[in-house]
Write a protein that holds these residues in place. Structure first.
Motif, PDB file in Angstrom:
ATOM      1  N   ASP A   2       0.842  -1.124  -0.037  1.00  0.00           N
ATOM      2  CA  ASP A   2      -0.064  -0.238   0.012  1.00  0.00           C
ATOM      3  C   ASP A   2       0.916   1.264  -0.036  1.00  0.00           C
ATOM      4  N   ASN A   3       0.578   2.071  -0.920  1.00  0.00           N
ATOM      5  CA  ASN A   3       1.642   3.215  -1.152  1.00  0.00           C
ATOM      6  C   ASN A   3       1.607   3.996   0.272  1.00  0.00           C
ATOM      7  N   GLN A   4       0.401   4.268   1.050  1.00  0.00           N
ATOM      8  CA  GLN A   4       0.471   5.101   2.222  1.00  0.00           C
ATOM      9  C   GLN A   4       1.354   4.493   3.173  1.00  0.00           C
ATOM     10  N   SER A  23      20.837   7.061  -0.624  1.00  0.00           N
ATOM     11  CA  SER A  23      19.862   7.250   0.496  1.00  0.00           C
ATOM     12  C   SER A  23      18.608   6.397   0.048  1.00  0.00           C
ATOM     13  N   VAL A  24      18.154   6.743  -1.193  1.00  0.00           N
ATOM     14  CA  VAL A  24      17.012   5.991  -1.614  1.00  0.00           C
ATOM     15  C   VAL A  24      16.948   4.720  -2.029  1.00  0.00           C
ATOM     16  N   LYS A  25      18.175   4.082  -2.070  1.00  0.00           N
ATOM     17  CA  LYS A  25      18.308   2.626  -2.075  1.00  0.00           C
ATOM     18  C   LYS A  25      18.060   1.922  -1.024  1.00  0.00           C
ATOM     19  N   HIS A  32      22.381   0.333  -9.222  1.00  0.00           N
ATOM     20  CA  HIS A  32      22.530   0.207 -10.725  1.00  0.00           C
ATOM     21  C   HIS A  32      22.272   1.452 -11.401  1.00  0.00           C
ATOM     22  N   TYR A  33      22.901   2.759 -10.943  1.00  0.00           N
ATOM     23  CA  TYR A  33      22.285   3.882 -11.539  1.00  0.00           C
ATOM     24  C   TYR A  33      22.873   4.134 -12.907  1.00  0.00           C
ATOM     25  N   LYS A  34      24.472   3.647 -13.266  1.00  0.00           N
ATOM     26  CA  LYS A  34      24.922   3.565 -14.430  1.00  0.00           C
ATOM     27  C   LYS A  34      24.083   2.714 -15.313  1.00  0.00           C
ATOM     28  N   LEU A  53       9.003   9.559 -13.070  1.00  0.00           N
ATOM     29  CA  LEU A  53       7.859   9.519 -11.860  1.00  0.00           C
ATOM     30  C   LEU A  53       8.834   8.727 -10.603  1.00  0.00           C
ATOM     31  N   GLY A  54       8.825   9.452  -9.412  1.00  0.00           N
ATOM     32  CA  GLY A  54       9.444   9.005  -8.154  1.00  0.00           C
ATOM     33  C   GLY A  54      11.099   8.821  -8.577  1.00  0.00           C
ATOM     34  N   ALA A  55      11.508  10.282  -8.937  1.00  0.00           N
ATOM     35  CA  ALA A  55      12.812  10.277  -9.535  1.00  0.00           C
ATOM     36  C   ALA A  55      13.751  10.276  -8.468  1.00  0.00           C
ATOM     37  N   VAL A  74       9.222  14.017 -11.095  1.00  0.00           N
ATOM     38  CA  VAL A  74       8.277  14.132  -9.981  1.00  0.00           C
ATOM     39  C   VAL A  74       8.669  13.226  -8.752  1.00  0.00           C
ATOM     40  N   GLU A  75       8.665  13.862  -7.679  1.00  0.00           N
ATOM     41  CA  GLU A  75       9.471  13.154  -6.594  1.00  0.00           C
ATOM     42  C   GLU A  75       8.821  13.961  -5.455  1.00  0.00           C
ATOM     43  N   LYS A  76       7.990  12.929  -4.458  1.00  0.00           N
ATOM     44  CA  LYS A  76       7.159  13.489  -3.430  1.00  0.00           C
ATOM     45  C   LYS A  76       8.049  14.187  -2.478  1.00  0.00           C
ATOM     46  N   ALA A  95       5.393  16.498  -5.951  1.00  0.00           N
ATOM     47  CA  ALA A  95       4.081  16.112  -5.844  1.00  0.00           C
ATOM     48  C   ALA A  95       4.126  14.656  -5.455  1.00  0.00           C
ATOM     49  N   ASP A  96       2.619  14.050  -5.333  1.00  0.00           N
ATOM     50  CA  ASP A  96       2.485  12.604  -5.065  1.00  0.00           C
ATOM     51  C   ASP A  96       2.178  11.848  -6.358  1.00  0.00           C
ATOM     52  N   ILE A  97       2.789  11.042  -7.119  1.00  0.00           N
ATOM     53  CA  ILE A  97       2.389  10.687  -8.444  1.00  0.00           C
ATOM     54  C   ILE A  97       0.909  10.232  -8.563  1.00  0.00           C
ATOM     55  N   LYS A  98       0.260   9.866  -7.484  1.00  0.00           N
ATOM     56  CA  LYS A  98      -1.297   9.646  -7.727  1.00  0.00           C
ATOM     57  C   LYS A  98      -1.985  10.824  -7.818  1.00  0.00           C
ATOM     58  N   LEU A 111       9.470   4.834 -14.088  1.00  0.00           N
ATOM     59  CA  LEU A 111       8.907   4.417 -13.144  1.00  0.00           C
ATOM     60  C   LEU A 111       9.995   3.616 -12.271  1.00  0.00           C
ATOM     61  N   PHE A 112      11.231   3.888 -12.385  1.00  0.00           N
ATOM     62  CA  PHE A 112      12.372   2.951 -11.908  1.00  0.00           C
ATOM     63  C   PHE A 112      12.420   2.685 -10.403  1.00  0.00           C
ATOM     64  N   GLY A 113      12.208   1.681  -9.918  1.00  0.00           N
ATOM     65  CA  GLY A 113      12.337   1.365  -8.408  1.00  0.00           C
ATOM     66  C   GLY A 113      11.096   1.811  -7.776  1.00  0.00           C
ATOM     67  N   VAL A 114      10.019   2.150  -8.334  1.00  0.00           N
ATOM     68  CA  VAL A 114       8.705   2.913  -7.825  1.00  0.00           C
ATOM     69  C   VAL A 114       7.510   1.901  -7.669  1.00  0.00           C
TER      70      VAL A 114
HETATM   71  C1  LIG Z   1      13.460   3.249  -4.592  1.00  0.00           C
HETATM   72  S1  LIG Z   1      13.492   5.065  -4.715  1.00  0.00           S
HETATM   73  C2  LIG Z   1      13.763   5.253  -6.609  1.00  0.00           C
HETATM   74  C3  LIG Z   1      14.132   6.400  -6.847  1.00  0.00           C
HETATM   75  C4  LIG Z   1      14.740   6.762  -8.435  1.00  0.00           C
HETATM   76  N1  LIG Z   1      13.696   6.404  -9.570  1.00  0.00           N
HETATM   77  C5  LIG Z   1      15.992   5.731  -8.719  1.00  0.00           C
HETATM   78  O1  LIG Z   1      15.577   4.681  -9.537  1.00  0.00           O
HETATM   79  O2  LIG Z   1      17.080   5.693  -8.095  1.00  0.00           O
HETATM   80  C6  LIG Z   1      11.596   4.971  -4.827  1.00  0.00           C
HETATM   81  C7  LIG Z   1      11.085   6.757  -4.947  1.00  0.00           C
HETATM   82  O3  LIG Z   1       9.700   6.722  -5.124  1.00  0.00           O
HETATM   83  C8  LIG Z   1       9.139   7.866  -4.320  1.00  0.00           C
HETATM   84  N2  LIG Z   1       7.750   7.729  -4.188  1.00  0.00           N
HETATM   85  C9  LIG Z   1       7.113   6.670  -3.649  1.00  0.00           C
HETATM   86  N3  LIG Z   1       5.780   6.923  -3.542  1.00  0.00           N
HETATM   87  C10 LIG Z   1       5.482   8.154  -4.169  1.00  0.00           C
HETATM   88  C11 LIG Z   1       4.606   8.867  -4.562  1.00  0.00           C
HETATM   89  N4  LIG Z   1       3.241   8.392  -4.149  1.00  0.00           N
HETATM   90  N5  LIG Z   1       4.660   9.996  -5.312  1.00  0.00           N
HETATM   91  C12 LIG Z   1       6.143  10.620  -5.443  1.00  0.00           C
HETATM   92  N6  LIG Z   1       7.209   9.809  -5.221  1.00  0.00           N
HETATM   93  C13 LIG Z   1       7.040   8.323  -4.419  1.00  0.00           C
HETATM   94  C14 LIG Z   1       9.913   7.753  -2.916  1.00  0.00           C
HETATM   95  O4  LIG Z   1      10.152   9.103  -2.543  1.00  0.00           O
HETATM   96  C15 LIG Z   1      11.533   7.537  -3.475  1.00  0.00           C
HETATM   97  O5  LIG Z   1      12.059   8.597  -3.949  1.00  0.00           O
END
Ligand SMILES: C[S@@+](CC[C@H](N)C(=O)[O-])C[C@H]1O[C@@H](n2cnc3c(N)ncnc32)[C@H](O)[C@@H]1O
Length: 144
Positions: A2-4, A23-25, A32-34, A53-55, A74-76, A95-98, A111-114
């Motif tokens: 659940d995203n919440q 930190s976001v890993k 695997h950024y490269k 999205l979720g950058a 777009v990053e919350k 912003a929230d992706i939703k 939507l990498f890792g999101v």
């Molecule tokens: C594992 S990180 C991935 C970051 C980046 N895409 C990467 O590949 O390094 C997941 C990201 O999604 C963001 N995220 C999760 N839910 C979100 C939402 N509802 N709206 C915006 N960002 C969101 C988190 O804040 C976090 O920065």
């Protein structure tokens, strides 16, 4: 997931001191950024507009932005996006992706890792929106 619930995790993490790109890993040995940037660049050229999205902290974005036309990240959490490069062709929205919406069309939506942070119903809504954000409403690249 659940995203919440996921957002509680990301919010707590965003408040920790000395944030870095890693930190976001969730798994710190899993950088695997490269590889991500090189994979993304297989689908782009100098004219490509990307919606990321979720950058996060821009780990991949900071490696690909100077090889494309434009990227909207777009990053919350501002604390993460503060680490995204500042450049004329990079725009950042906290912003929230939703909730996020735009009439602009993109060549690529990332939507990498999101998506593991959304449940099935949320995922369906997000993918429907992504289709709308794509030039010609998506459909994928027939070469891949
Ligand atoms: C594992 S990180 C991935 C970051 C980046 N895409 C990467 O590949 O390094 C997941 C990201 O999604 C963001 N995220 C999760 N839910 C979100 C939402 N509802 N709206 C915006 N960002 C969101 C988190 O804040 C976090 O920065």
């Amino acid at each position: 997931m659940d995203n919440q619930k996921a957002l509680e995790y990301w919010k707590n993490l965003s408040k920790t001191p000395d944030l870095t790109q890693e930190s976001v890993k969730v798994n710190k040995i899993n950088n695997h950024y490269k590889e991500d940037a090189n994979f993304i660049l297989r689908f782009t050229d100098k004219n490509t507009d990307i919606l990321d999205l979720g950058a996060g902290s821009g780990g991949a974005l900071n490696l690909y932005y100077n090889k494309i036309n434009f990227v909207l990240a777009v990053e919350k959490f501002k604390e993460f996006s503060n680490l995204i490069v500042r450049a004329d062709n990079v725009a950042i929205i906290n912003a929230d992706i939703k909730d996020f919406d735009t009439n602009k069309k993109f060549d690529l939506v990332l939507l990498f890792g999101v998506m593991q942070f959304f449940n099935e119903q949320e995922s369906k809504q997000i993918y429907t929106k992504c289709k709308k954000f794509l030039q010609k409403e998506g459909g994928g690249n027939p070469n891949y």
